[in-house]
Design an enzyme around this catalytic site. Structure first.
Site, PDB file in Angstrom:
ATOM      1  N   VAL A  51     -13.489 -27.570 -53.251  1.00  0.00           N
ATOM      2  CA  VAL A  51     -13.171 -27.084 -51.904  1.00  0.00           C
ATOM      3  C   VAL A  51     -13.499 -25.594 -51.790  1.00  0.00           C
ATOM      4  CG1 VAL A  51     -11.326 -26.735 -50.198  1.00  0.00           C
ATOM      5  CG2 VAL A  51     -11.366 -28.822 -51.579  1.00  0.00           C
ATOM      6  N   CYS A  52     -13.269 -24.861 -52.878  1.00  0.00           N
ATOM      7  CA  CYS A  52     -13.415 -23.394 -52.856  1.00  0.00           C
ATOM      8  C   CYS A  52     -14.766 -22.907 -52.316  1.00  0.00           C
ATOM      9  CB  CYS A  52     -13.156 -22.807 -54.240  1.00  0.00           C
ATOM     10  SG  CYS A  52     -11.472 -23.098 -54.820  1.00  0.00           S
ATOM     11  N   PRO A  53     -15.902 -23.469 -52.775  1.00  0.00           N
ATOM     12  CA  PRO A  53     -17.157 -22.926 -52.251  1.00  0.00           C
ATOM     13  C   PRO A  53     -17.313 -23.138 -50.750  1.00  0.00           C
ATOM     14  CG  PRO A  53     -17.583 -24.866 -53.613  1.00  0.00           C
ATOM     15  CD  PRO A  53     -16.136 -24.504 -53.792  1.00  0.00           C
TER      16      PRO A  53
END
Length: 199
Positions: A51-53
């Site tokens: 999810v982070c990117p």
């Protein structure tokens, strides 16, 4: 989750840390460097995750919109600055970030995450905390998501615009307010002007 020192209406916890800057260089930056600007300071769990990117790229892609509001966006995780750089240098199609328009701070000792109350101590990573700090260094907004769900750049931008509007005009912003929409005068009689227009 740690309790932290971050409290709405109070000074945001100060930090100084090594960041990977948009030019790819390492630089020690602090919150004090951005005095006189709004700051959107967000934490994410780890580099090279899923999810982070999507969040980081979304904020980076719209950094110019925040800049036009005199607002700096800064990301942070517990990874080293070397790990941040490796992730930036990894192509997007391979799960990397690609070139960034925002600094990414390294918090390997977890002190910043702890100060902001987003440390997931059992795993040593950060929850998805997002903090809006005004141009006087006062914390105006806090959201903390559990790990699986990303945040909205549109909503963050709207909140910055709303806080800046109230700072400048002294009126308050109703639910869902966007620039150009009606606001409310914070007065028993004068507020009726807004409410009389509602269906």
């Amino acid at each position: 989750m740690s309790s932290g020192n971050a409290k709405i209406g109070h000074r945001a916890p100060q930090f100084k840390a090594t960041a990977v800057m948009p030019d790819g260089q390492f630089k020690d930056i602090s919150l004090a460097d951005y005095k006189g600007k709004y700051v959107v300071f967000f934490f994410y769990p780890l580099d090279f995750t899923f999810v982070c990117p999507t969040e980081i790229i979304a904020f980076s892609d719209r950094a110019e919109e925040f800049k036009k509001l005199n607002c700096q966006v800064i990301g942070a995780s517990v990874d080293s600055h070397f790990c941040h750089l490796a992730w930036i240098n990894t192509p997007k199609k391979q799960g990397g970030l690609g070139p960034m328009n925002i600094p990414l701070i390294s918090d390997p000792k977890r002190t910043i995450a702890q100060d902001y109350g987003v440390l997931k101590a059992d795993e040593g990573i950060s929850f998805r905390g997002l903090f809006i700090i005004d141009d006087k260094g006062i914390l105006r907004q806090i959201t903390i998501n559990d790990l699986p769900v990303g945040r909205s750049v549109d909503e963050t931008l709207r909140l910055v615009q709303a806080f800046q509007f109230t700072d400048k005009h002294g009126e308050v912003c109703p639910a869902g307010w966007k620039p150009g929409s009606d606001t409310i005068k914070p007065d028993v009689q004068k507020s009726k002007e807004y409410f009389s227009k509602q269906k």
